[in-house]
Design a protein around this motif. Structure first.
Motif, PDB file in Angstrom:
ATOM      1  N   GLU A  74       0.858  -1.183   0.000  1.00  0.00           N
ATOM      2  CA  GLU A  74       0.000   0.000   0.000  1.00  0.00           C
ATOM      3  C   GLU A  74       0.890   1.227   0.000  1.00  0.00           C
ATOM      4  O   GLU A  74       1.812   1.340   0.808  1.00  0.00           O
ATOM      5  CB  GLU A  74      -0.903   0.010   1.230  1.00  0.00           C
ATOM      6  CG  GLU A  74      -1.853   1.183   1.305  1.00  0.00           C
ATOM      7  CD  GLU A  74      -2.742   1.124   2.534  1.00  0.00           C
ATOM      8  OE1 GLU A  74      -3.683   1.941   2.606  1.00  0.00           O
ATOM      9  OE2 GLU A  74      -2.504   0.288   3.417  1.00  0.00           O
ATOM     10  N   GLY A  75       0.630   2.128  -0.940  1.00  0.00           N
ATOM     11  CA  GLY A  75       1.452   3.327  -1.022  1.00  0.00           C
ATOM     12  C   GLY A  75       2.915   3.027  -1.275  1.00  0.00           C
ATOM     13  O   GLY A  75       3.794   3.766  -0.819  1.00  0.00           O
ATOM     14  N   GLY A  76       3.190   1.936  -1.985  1.00  0.00           N
ATOM     15  CA  GLY A  76       4.558   1.577  -2.298  1.00  0.00           C
ATOM     16  C   GLY A  76       5.298   0.850  -1.193  1.00  0.00           C
ATOM     17  O   GLY A  76       6.500   0.577  -1.319  1.00  0.00           O
ATOM     18  N   VAL A  77       4.605   0.505  -0.123  1.00  0.00           N
ATOM     19  CA  VAL A  77       5.226  -0.171   1.029  1.00  0.00           C
ATOM     20  C   VAL A  77       4.564  -1.524   1.244  1.00  0.00           C
ATOM     21  O   VAL A  77       3.328  -1.634   1.239  1.00  0.00           O
ATOM     22  CB  VAL A  77       5.090   0.688   2.304  1.00  0.00           C
ATOM     23  CG1 VAL A  77       5.706  -0.036   3.500  1.00  0.00           C
ATOM     24  CG2 VAL A  77       5.750   2.052   2.109  1.00  0.00           C
ATOM     25  N   LEU A  78       5.370  -2.555   1.450  1.00  0.00           N
ATOM     26  CA  LEU A  78       4.831  -3.891   1.703  1.00  0.00           C
ATOM     27  C   LEU A  78       4.048  -3.923   3.012  1.00  0.00           C
ATOM     28  O   LEU A  78       4.471  -3.359   4.025  1.00  0.00           O
ATOM     29  CB  LEU A  78       5.969  -4.910   1.779  1.00  0.00           C
ATOM     30  CG  LEU A  78       6.641  -5.284   0.458  1.00  0.00           C
ATOM     31  CD1 LEU A  78       7.938  -6.031   0.727  1.00  0.00           C
ATOM     32  CD2 LEU A  78       5.711  -6.119  -0.405  1.00  0.00           C
ATOM     33  N   LYS A  79       2.916  -4.580   2.986  1.00  0.00           N
ATOM     34  CA  LYS A  79       2.131  -4.766   4.197  1.00  0.00           C
ATOM     35  C   LYS A  79       2.753  -5.869   5.054  1.00  0.00           C
ATOM     36  O   LYS A  79       3.497  -6.723   4.556  1.00  0.00           O
ATOM     37  CB  LYS A  79       0.699  -5.159   3.841  1.00  0.00           C
ATOM     38  CG  LYS A  79      -0.077  -4.100   3.083  1.00  0.00           C
ATOM     39  CD  LYS A  79      -1.495  -4.585   2.791  1.00  0.00           C
ATOM     40  CE  LYS A  79      -2.305  -3.547   2.048  1.00  0.00           C
ATOM     41  NZ  LYS A  79      -3.686  -4.003   1.768  1.00  0.00           N
ATOM     42  N   ASP A  80       2.402  -5.877   6.331  1.00  0.00           N
ATOM     43  CA  ASP A  80       2.793  -6.994   7.179  1.00  0.00           C
ATOM     44  C   ASP A  80       2.129  -8.253   6.620  1.00  0.00           C
ATOM     45  O   ASP A  80       0.894  -8.288   6.493  1.00  0.00           O
ATOM     46  CB  ASP A  80       2.341  -6.762   8.614  1.00  0.00           C
ATOM     47  CG  ASP A  80       2.639  -7.955   9.503  1.00  0.00           C
ATOM     48  OD1 ASP A  80       3.762  -8.062   9.989  1.00  0.00           O
ATOM     49  OD2 ASP A  80       1.719  -8.801   9.661  1.00  0.00           O
ATOM     50  N   PRO A  81       2.899  -9.282   6.273  1.00  0.00           N
ATOM     51  CA  PRO A  81       2.303 -10.441   5.603  1.00  0.00           C
ATOM     52  C   PRO A  81       1.300 -11.195   6.457  1.00  0.00           C
ATOM     53  O   PRO A  81       0.321 -11.741   5.927  1.00  0.00           O
ATOM     54  CB  PRO A  81       3.511 -11.304   5.243  1.00  0.00           C
ATOM     55  CG  PRO A  81       4.581 -10.897   6.201  1.00  0.00           C
ATOM     56  CD  PRO A  81       4.358  -9.428   6.450  1.00  0.00           C
ATOM     57  N   HIS A  82       1.510 -11.236   7.768  1.00  0.00           N
ATOM     58  CA  HIS A  82       0.575 -11.958   8.631  1.00  0.00           C
ATOM     59  C   HIS A  82      -0.755 -11.215   8.725  1.00  0.00           C
ATOM     60  O   HIS A  82      -1.836 -11.834   8.658  1.00  0.00           O
ATOM     61  CB  HIS A  82       1.189 -12.155  10.017  1.00  0.00           C
ATOM     62  CG  HIS A  82       2.404 -13.031  10.011  1.00  0.00           C
ATOM     63  ND1 HIS A  82       2.323 -14.410  10.008  1.00  0.00           N
ATOM     64  CD2 HIS A  82       3.733 -12.712   9.979  1.00  0.00           C
ATOM     65  CE1 HIS A  82       3.558 -14.913   9.979  1.00  0.00           C
ATOM     66  NE2 HIS A  82       4.414 -13.915   9.962  1.00  0.00           N
ATOM     67  N   ALA A  83      -0.686  -9.893   8.853  1.00  0.00           N
ATOM     68  CA  ALA A  83      -1.921  -9.101   8.897  1.00  0.00           C
ATOM     69  C   ALA A  83      -2.654  -9.193   7.561  1.00  0.00           C
ATOM     70  O   ALA A  83      -3.889  -9.301   7.521  1.00  0.00           O
ATOM     71  CB  ALA A  83      -1.594  -7.647   9.230  1.00  0.00           C
ATOM     72  N   HIS A  84      -1.888  -9.175   6.469  1.00  0.00           N
ATOM     73  CA  HIS A  84      -2.527  -9.278   5.159  1.00  0.00           C
ATOM     74  C   HIS A  84      -3.165 -10.650   4.978  1.00  0.00           C
ATOM     75  O   HIS A  84      -4.262 -10.761   4.416  1.00  0.00           O
ATOM     76  CB  HIS A  84      -1.501  -9.027   4.058  1.00  0.00           C
ATOM     77  CG  HIS A  84      -2.091  -8.949   2.688  1.00  0.00           C
ATOM     78  ND1 HIS A  84      -3.007  -7.985   2.326  1.00  0.00           N
ATOM     79  CD2 HIS A  84      -1.917  -9.735   1.581  1.00  0.00           C
ATOM     80  CE1 HIS A  84      -3.361  -8.169   1.063  1.00  0.00           C
ATOM     81  NE2 HIS A  84      -2.726  -9.224   0.591  1.00  0.00           N
ATOM     82  N   ALA A  85      -2.491 -11.686   5.459  1.00  0.00           N
ATOM     83  CA  ALA A  85      -3.057 -13.032   5.367  1.00  0.00           C
ATOM     84  C   ALA A  85      -4.360 -13.128   6.158  1.00  0.00           C
ATOM     85  O   ALA A  85      -5.323 -13.764   5.704  1.00  0.00           O
ATOM     86  CB  ALA A  85      -2.050 -14.067   5.866  1.00  0.00           C
ATOM     87  N   ASP A  86      -4.402 -12.492   7.311  1.00  0.00           N
ATOM     88  CA  ASP A  86      -5.637 -12.491   8.105  1.00  0.00           C
ATOM     89  C   ASP A  86      -6.768 -11.808   7.332  1.00  0.00           C
ATOM     90  O   ASP A  86      -7.913 -12.267   7.348  1.00  0.00           O
ATOM     91  CB  ASP A  86      -5.413 -11.774   9.435  1.00  0.00           C
ATOM     92  CG  ASP A  86      -4.531 -12.567  10.389  1.00  0.00           C
ATOM     93  OD1 ASP A  86      -4.350 -13.783  10.169  1.00  0.00           O
ATOM     94  OD2 ASP A  86      -4.011 -11.952  11.344  1.00  0.00           O
TER      95      ASP A  86
END
Length: 243
Positions: free
Chosen positions: A116-128
């Motif tokens: 988001e906005g050129g920055v990787l999201k936390d993968p665990h939060a995104h998986a949730d």
């Protein structure tokens, strides 16, 4: 064809594909381009957010959610084949509203980014979050989880594989390591369970879909490639008007 049978067809197109024969999904940016692709014999389509944005007069990533869903709806209504929609990172919508809006637009699948906005999201939060999308959608949507590590400068393929594993466990039907070098595709194929989407380039710009399939791609999409090529052709045509 009902929406249920369309999503079943779309899901089936990803199964048991012979090596070297990936599912090729061109990217329509409006109803007219969608009809051209269907007339050419493609069994399904995948809208590109950047191509749709350009057709609506926006920069990539700047399309208001309402306009994107309206555009997807026009494309889906114009053709009888399944249409999957690139809806970027979900526009901040809660999973229930996101799923409802995709289904209202007539989409049978979606592409969801993990930055988001050129920055990787936390993968665990995104998986949730993906797990919530899957729970709401059940089997009504085919979820393609984009893995943005290569796009964001993380070159180690293991980081992409780790994210992909989380997303598949969360219920993603396919993963999309966008920007992955062709050379690492066999490694990704060995480390990722289920279908893999690879980015294709038109003509001599990159490996053919068949070549990507030989290396492990299940499906190939082209982002805004077709829309940009069409714009180039239009420029060439207009240049001849003064001759």
């Amino acid at each position: 064809m009902s929406d249920v049978s369309k999503v079943e067809l779309f899901r089936s197109l990803h199964r048991h594909r012979p090596q070297g024969d990936p599912l090729v999904l061109p990217g329509p940016w409006d109803a007219a381009s969608a009809r051209v692709f269907v007339e050419a014999g493609f069994p399904a389509l995948a809208t590109p957010s950047a191509g749709v944005a350009a057709s609506l007069g926006y920069e990539d990533g700047a399309t208001p959610a309402d306009e994107m869903f309206d555009a997807v709806g026009r494309i889906a209504r114009a053709v009888d084949v399944p249409v999957s929609a690139d809806v970027e990172d979900g526009y901040g919508l809660a999973p229930k509203e996101l799923v409802e809006r995709l289904l209202e637009a007539g989409a049978v699948g979606c592409n969801l980014e993990d930055s988001e906005g050129g920055v990787l999201k936390d993968p665990h939060a995104h998986a949730d979050w993906l797990a919530e999308v899957r729970s709401v959608a059940a089997d009504r949507l085919f979820v393609n989880a984009r893995v943005d590590t290569f796009l964001r400068g993380v070159e180690d393929p293991e980081r992409a594989i780790e994210r992909a594993a989380l997303y598949v466990a969360a219920g993603a039907d396919c993963v999309y390591p966008i920007g992955a070098p062709t050379a690492v595709l066999p490694l990704l194929r060995a480390g990722i369970e289920g279908p893999i989407n690879m980015y294709g380039r038109l003509g001599a710009e990159g490996p053919s879909p068949a070549a990507l399939g030989e290396l492990g791609a299940t499906r190939v999409t082209f982002g805004p490639g077709f829309q940009r090529r069409a714009a180039e052709a239009l420029r060439e045509i207009t240049e001849t008007l003064g001759d």
